[in-house]
Each structure stands twice: as structure tokens, then as C-alpha cells.
Design a protein around this motif. Structure first.
Motif, PDB file in Angstrom:
ATOM      1  N   ALA A 469      15.463  10.917 -34.300  1.00  0.00           N
ATOM      2  CA  ALA A 469      14.871  11.046 -35.632  1.00  0.00           C
ATOM      3  C   ALA A 469      15.705  11.970 -36.510  1.00  0.00           C
ATOM      4  CB  ALA A 469      13.437  11.581 -35.526  1.00  0.00           C
ATOM      5  N   GLY A 470      16.184  13.085 -35.933  1.00  0.00           N
ATOM      6  CA  GLY A 470      16.997  14.022 -36.702  1.00  0.00           C
ATOM      7  C   GLY A 470      18.314  13.416 -37.146  1.00  0.00           C
ATOM      8  N   LEU A 471      18.982  12.690 -36.242  1.00  0.00           N
ATOM      9  CA  LEU A 471      20.258  12.061 -36.590  1.00  0.00           C
ATOM     10  C   LEU A 471      20.072  10.982 -37.649  1.00  0.00           C
ATOM     11  CD1 LEU A 471      21.810  11.806 -33.000  1.00  0.00           C
ATOM     12  CD2 LEU A 471      22.584  13.283 -34.852  1.00  0.00           C
ATOM     13  N   ALA A 472      19.002  10.188 -37.524  1.00  0.00           N
ATOM     14  CA  ALA A 472      18.743   9.139 -38.514  1.00  0.00           C
ATOM     15  C   ALA A 472      18.402   9.746 -39.872  1.00  0.00           C
ATOM     16  CB  ALA A 472      17.601   8.239 -38.031  1.00  0.00           C
ATOM     17  N   ALA A 473      17.599  10.816 -39.871  1.00  0.00           N
ATOM     18  CA  ALA A 473      17.255  11.491 -41.132  1.00  0.00           C
ATOM     19  C   ALA A 473      18.492  12.087 -41.785  1.00  0.00           C
ATOM     20  CB  ALA A 473      16.216  12.586 -40.872  1.00  0.00           C
ATOM     21  N   CYS A 474      19.424  12.570 -40.958  1.00  0.00           N
ATOM     22  CA  CYS A 474      20.699  13.079 -41.479  1.00  0.00           C
ATOM     23  C   CYS A 474      21.413  11.986 -42.261  1.00  0.00           C
ATOM     24  CB  CYS A 474      21.573  13.564 -40.326  1.00  0.00           C
ATOM     25  SG  CYS A 474      23.278  13.964 -40.792  1.00  0.00           S
ATOM     26  N   GLY A 475      21.437  10.777 -41.704  1.00  0.00           N
ATOM     27  CA  GLY A 475      22.081   9.659 -42.384  1.00  0.00           C
ATOM     28  C   GLY A 475      21.421   9.312 -43.696  1.00  0.00           C
ATOM     29  N   VAL A 476      20.091   9.320 -43.706  1.00  0.00           N
ATOM     30  CA  VAL A 476      19.347   9.007 -44.923  1.00  0.00           C
ATOM     31  C   VAL A 476      19.681  10.012 -46.022  1.00  0.00           C
ATOM     32  CG1 VAL A 476      17.038   8.899 -45.949  1.00  0.00           C
ATOM     33  CG2 VAL A 476      17.453   7.855 -43.709  1.00  0.00           C
TER      34      VAL A 476
END
Length: 688
Positions: A469-476
Motif C-alpha cells: 500500500a505504501g509503495l503504491a501510494a508513493c506512485g500515486v
């Protein structure tokens, strides 16, 4: 592209200052008609943009997966765009079929399109947060490598993810373009430098120089490509070839100190400022020359001697986490610095009458600035083609809704309300980043991305896929903030070249669309062709992938994964990064220019020193050239560097195709010590 969201180190070129007094750029173009915004978006411009986007995406991906240092390639993009369209128009002109002459506005469209496309090869996270989701990187991290924290790279979902997150930033700041460019008069140094480059190309003198620069770039492109091809023949096994040449001795080679004959990083060294290259070399000496050998002597005391070399509970953990500490310290300092400058600018503006422009430098400017012919002409064209506000607001809401619905299906731990919260705050963060970038040319998009890693990773929790979730939110977050800043840079370039804001916006959308397909495909080619990609010591170690994953693990698990005394060293280097930045800002300029850059120092901590030596060699070449003939070095240095980078980068394509076709080099050139060579001779003698 010379800002922190693209290479973690500000490497933008210094633009020429705005013209003053009688010098006028627009007087030189006064007799030329400014084409309409649709006329600026020509088919030939888009065709050239596509092929250049593929070329530069390959180059950026290679840099991204090797060291993460990506210099400004605007000069190369501008030069090659100018060259190919000129070649096109000259050919048509000779046959009498040329209908539309090549204009600086069309050149600006190409530049915008190409930079938007290849920018996604970096901000798309293929060398950082996306690759950090894979099992290959998770196995190196050892913690939180369960199935709910792993997402294997697949071409389909990566393209879908790029389309979902890459367009939101384009709509977030469109209504503020007049305020940022005309009212606040923000400089956007990279955008201004690009505009002067393009304006210069289209004057008679500039066209002659551009042709010579293109010839120089092409010559070194061929030399670099052929050098890469020549080296390939000697790489039939592990640690073979010129890239494994122990130029400083075998002991130094074991500590990753050697010159690896990389044309790419010699070129990067010629483009990057001297202090960036010196900082990287100092970081390499500090880490691989002093710290890691000393910590390695504590094997069996600080960490188990039986651990594998890639275990983060051993020496590798110190390399990764101390590097992370320096990166976070530098990022935090610069975030607070830009936030302070932005806040001060608004307070200054609030105290003055509403018509006053905001300060764009540390120097106080007069409340009213005399209007020049250039200002009037540029403002007239800039305000002519309005982008309707309903397009901006409607586009943002529509893309946000699609994203909120789609992303939880791609990343189940990333709940819809996480994305909603991110998109509520994203426009504010995008404005802060775009404003700060206009003041300093320093984009903090990756800093906002790292912030998202910690916030959303901790919110999701360790038991609910917090790392993913943290890595995906970083991308967003990173994509929204990055594209918004890039678009405002392009508006500044368009303002100075009389390119329509509509053509700038449309070309940015087209370039982003190209990048959403090209960048994942290029990464997929690397991923399939080079089987050891992402592994320490390999040709493509992808250093930021393991760094970003471990940031996510820290955000979820805290400091439980750190080896002995590592946390203390992390505190020291976090504080050291802040102290060095303070010293740089508080010292007089003549002293500050000799103080290293912490972010650049941190880059070799994990991957080694070899590229630092390559870059230093590039600096030495440029320095000697400047001493011999500064004017020629200034004019042709970027072209030589771009040729070296482009040729070696493009060689990667046929190299990848050969790897996919199972065609292997015929020779292994390996270097052994005298004792080892004697043992090999004895062993071979027993076989005969």
C-alpha cells in the motif's frame, strides 16, 4: 528534466538571464506569423516525438536501473528534434512539397512531448517503487515478503497503472497557469533554459551552431554505440569484460573502486555540475573506502558471519539503511527549505497591494516591473488561447473517480479511501511543488512520494499489506505532483517561445500517453532480457528498488529490522545530511560551492564507486577542455556528453534483443591475481 523527482539530485543547467535593456528576442521574430495552436501540433512533430521518446526512454531506463542518476537530457532532445524535423522539411522543400515551415513553436511541442514521455521512465517507478513490489526485491529485504506485500511486474497492469495515475497532475494546476507564469513571474530555470535553446536554434546564427552541435552529437553517438558493441564480445560470463577491469588494483576492485569504461557515465559526468560529481566520489570514498571495510571487520560481533552477502541483517543492511538515512535527511531539509521560501513569498505578497508580483529570488524586486516589448508580446499570445476551467475541473474529477475505482483492483491493500484522501490533498501539494520548482528549479516530487510511503503504509498496517500500500501510494502521489510541476515548466517554455498554452497542454497529454505505453514496454524488455536485473553486483542492480521497499518496511515495522548499531549510524548520517545542507546555505557563496551535496554523497553507499570514477573522469575531461577553449567547451560539451549517453544507451536495445535470442558473447575477459593464475594453470595442467 533536471530536478529531484527525476534523479534525486538537482542537476539543472543554469539558464541565461532574461534580456534587459535594448536586447529583445521577439524583435528577431517580429516578421513571422505565430501559427495557431492546431498548426503547432503537426503530424511530423508527433512522429519525431514518438521515436525520440522511445530512444530517451531506453536511455533513462538504463540509468534508472544502474545508479538512478539521470542528468538533464533536454539539450539532446531539443537538438535531435530540431535536426530530424529540419531533415524532413529540407527533403520536402527540395521536392517542392513543403507546405508548412518548421517553427520554434513546433520545436517546443516536440520538446514537451518527448520530455513528458521519457519522464515517466523515471517517475513511473520502474527502478524504484514498482520494481520494489516484486518478489525479487522482496527476497532481498527478507521482512514483509509475504504474498500480500508482493506484486510481480506484468505489462498489462503496469500500463493500466500508468494511465490511471499519470494524467491527474496535468489537470490540477491548469487554472493557475496565468498566476504562476504572468502574475508571480516565476522563473522555472529549466523551462527558461529550454526556451532560450529553442529560440536560439531558429535564428540564422543559432541554426548554424545547432547543425554543428548535431554533427558532434551524432559523431560521439556512433563512437559510443560501437564501443558498447565492442565491449559486448568480451562478456561471456560473470565478472567478464572491460566493465570488470581492475584499473586501480584487485583489492580496490573488490571494494568496487575501478573505472568500468562506461561511455554513459563519462557523459553524465560531463553534464552534471562539478560539485555533484565530487560529492558522489566523496560519498564513494567515505562508504566503500572507509566505512564498509571497518564494519566488515566487525563480522561475528555486530552481525553473524554466516549471513549471505545480500542479507539486510549483515553488511548489506548498513549500506542500504545508512544511505536511506542520508536521503531522508536531505529530503526533509529541502522540503522545509522550499516550504519556508514559499510561505515567505506569500506573506510578502499579502503585505503588499494585490497587483504586486511575488519575489522569485532572495533579492527584493521592485513592486512594479517595467513592461518590455517581449513581455507584452508573450503575455498577449499566452492569454489568447484559454483552456476552459471546466476542462481542468472536470478532467481532475473524472480521472480521480476512475483512479479511485481502478487502483484497489490493481493493489488490494490500497483502499479506495486512501486514494480519495491522497487526491484531496494532491492539488495543494502539487501547487507547493510547482511554486517551489519555479523559485529554485528543485522539484520535491520524490520527497512527497516518500512521505506517502510512510503515511499510507502505516495507515494500512503490517497485517494488511502496508508495504505494498505504501509503495503504491508513493506512485500515486509522486506522479500527480511531478506531472503538475512538469506542465508548469512547459507553460514557461511555451510562454517564452510564443507556443500556445493549448498546444503545450495537448502535447503534454500526448507525450504522457506515449510514455504510459513506452516506459512499461521498455522496462519489460529489460526485465525479460537480463535475468539478474535487481540483484546486487549485477549489470542492472536497480538500487532504488531495495531502498524504497525498505522505506516501506520501516514505515510499517519501525526499526526492528536494523542490524546492531545501524540505527545509531543512521541517526548520525541523518543529522550529517542536515548539517551539511545548513553549512551550504549559511556559508558565503565562495565557500558554499566547495561543500558537497548530501543526496549525491548517498547514491554510491549501496551500489559502489565505479560510476563515481566514471563521472569524475567526465568532469576532468570537461575541465581540461574548458581550460583550453571555454567557448567551444560550453557550445559543444553538452552535445558530446549527450552523444556518449545516447549511443551507449541505444546499444542496450540490440544487446537486449541478443539476450532474448539466447545469443551469447564468444569471449570472457577476466582478471586474476598472480597466485590465482598459478592455481588455474596447475589445474588446467592436471586436465591435459
Amino acid at each position: 528534466m533536471g530536478n529531484e523527482d527525476r534523479n534525486e539530485v538537482a542537476m539543472a543547467e543554469n539558464p541565461r538571464k532574461e534580456e534587459t535593456g535594448p536586447v529583445s528576442v521577439e524583435r528577431a521574430f517580429e516578421g513571422q506569423r505565430v501559427p495557431g495552436w492546431r498548426e503547432q501540433l503537426t503530424a511530423r512533430a508527433l512522429v519525431v516525438s514518438f521515436f525520440l521518446s522511445v530512444m530517451f526512454s531506453v536511455i533513462v531506463m538504463k540509468l534508472n536501473l544502474t545508479t538512478g542518476i539521470i542528468p538533464s537530457l533536454n539539450v539532446a532532445a531539443g537538438l535531435l528534434g530540431f535536426f530530424f524535423v529540419k531533415l524532413w522539411t529540407k527533403g520536402l522543400e527540395s521536392t517542392g512539397l513543403l507546405r508548412t515551415p518548421f517553427t520554434r513553436q513546433e520545436n517546443t511541442v516536440i520538446q514537451t512531448c518527448v520530455v513528458a514521455a521519457y519522464g515517466l521512465a523515471f517517475s513511473g517507478g520502474f527502478g524504484s517503487y514498482i520494481f520494489g513490489m516484486s518478489s525479487r526485491i522482496a527476497d532481498q529485504a527478507t521482512e514483509e515478503n509475504n504474498s500480500q506485500n508482493i506484486k510481480e511486474p506484468k505489462l498489462g497492469w503496469m500500463i493500466g497503472f500508468m494511465f490511471v495515475v499519470s494524467f491527474l497532475g496535468l489537470f490540477s494546476l491548469v487554472p493557475l497557469r496565468k498566476i504562476m507564469i504572468i502574475d508571480y513571474k516565476l522563473i522555472y530555470p529549466s523551462g527558461t533554459a529550454t526556451a532560450y535553446l529553442i529560440n536560439g536554434f531558429h535564428t540564422p546564427q543559432g541554426e548554424k551552431l545547432a547543425k554543428k552541435q548535431v554533427w558532434t552529437l551524432g559523431k560521439f553517438f556512433v563512437i559510443s554505440f560501437l564501443w558498447g558493441f565492442f565491449q559486448w564480445f568480451y562478456t561471456a560470463g560473470d565478472d567478464c569484460g572491460f566493465a570488470a577491469f581492475p584499473t586501480l588494483g584487485l583489492k580496490a576492485y573488490d571494494n568496487r573502486f575501478f573505472f568500468d569504461f562506461s561511455a554513459t557515465y563519462v557523459g553524465v559526468g560531463m553534464i552534471c555540475p562539478y560539485m555533484v560529481n565530487i560529492s558522489v566520489l566523496l560519498g564513494a570514498i567515505l562508504s566503500w573506502g572507509i566505512m564498509w571495510p571497518l564494519i566488515n571487520n566487525q563480522k561475528g560481533h555486530w552481525y553473524s558471519a554466516s549471513l549471505s552477502p545480500t542479507s539486510l541483517h549483515g553488511l548489506q543492511g548498513y549500506r542500504v539503511f545508512i544511505g536511506i538515512a542520508m536521503i531522508l535527511g536531505d529530503g526533509l531539509y529541502n522540503f522545509l527549505k522550499v516550504l519556508h521560501r514559499t510561505t515567505s513569498a506569500f506573506i510578502t505578497a499579502a503585505r503588499k497591494r494585490p497587483t504586486t508580483t511575488l519575489p522569485v529570488s532572495d533579492d527584493d524586486r521592485p513592486a512594479t516591473t517595467p513592461t518590455t516589448f517581449d513581455d507584452e508580446r508573450r503575455t498577449e499570445v499566452f492569454l489568447k488561447d484559454q483552456i476552459p476551467k471546466w476542462v481542468a475541473f472536470g478532467g481532475y474529477i473524472a480521472v480521480a473517480i476512475i483512479s479511485i475505482i481502478t487502483l484497489p483492483h490493481i493493489f488490494p491493500p490500497l483502499k479506495w479511501y486512501f486514494i480519495l484522501v491522497a487526491y484531496v490533498f494532491a492539488p495543494v501539494l502539487a501547487f507547493c511543488n510547482a511554486y517551489g520548482c519555479g523559485l529554485t528549479d528543485w522539484s520535491l516530487a520524490s520527497t512527497y512520494g516518500k512521505l506517502a510511503i510512510f503515511i499510507f503504509g502505516a495507515w494500512a498496517g503490517a497485517s494488511h499489506g502496508g508495504v505494498l500500500a505504501g509503495l503504491a501510494a508513493c506512485g500515486v502521489m509522486m506522479n500527480v505532483v511531478s506531472t503538475a510541476s512538469d506542465l508548469m515548466q512547459d507553460f514557461k517554455t511555451g510562454y517564452l517561445t510564443l507556443a500556445s498554452p493549448r498546444s503545450m497542454f495537448v502535447s503534454q497529454v500526448i507525450g504522457t500517453s506515449m510514455g504510459c505505453v513506452i516506459a512499461p514496454c521498455v522496462f519489460w524488455l529489460f526485465f525479460k532480457a537480463f535475468k539478474d536485473i535487481g540483484m546486487p553486483g549485477s549489470e542492472y542492480p536497480a538500487p532504488y528498488a531495495i531502498i524504497y521497499r525498505n522505506m516501506a518496511i520501516l514505515g510499517v515495522d519501525g526499526f526492528s529490522s536494523l542490524p546492531k548499531h545501524c540505527l545509531t549510524l543512521c541517526y548520525i548520517f541523518f543529522a550529517l545530511a542536515i548539517a551539511i545542507n545548513l553549512a551550504r546555505d549559511l556559508s558565503p557563496k565562495k565557500v558554499a560551492r566547495f561543500i558537497p551535496i548530501p543526496m549525491a554523497m548517498a547514491i554510491p553507499f549501496y551500489i559502489g564507486s565505479y560510476f563515481a570514477i566514471d563521472m569524475f573522469v567526465g568532469s576532468v575531461i570537461l575541465f581540461v577542455w574548458e581550460q583550453l577553449n571555454k567557448a567551444k567547451a560550453d557550445a559543444f560539451g553538452p552535445a558530446v556528453a549527450s552523444g556518449l549517453i545516447c549511443g551507449d544507451g541505444i546499444w542496450t536495445l540490440p544487446q537486449a534483443v541478443l539476450a532474448l535470442a539466447q545469443v551469447k558473447p564468444p569471449i570472457c575477459m577476466k582478471f586474476l591475481s598472480r597466485k590465482m593464475n598459478d592455481k588455474v594453470d596447475v589445474y588446467i595442467g592436471t586436465l591435459s
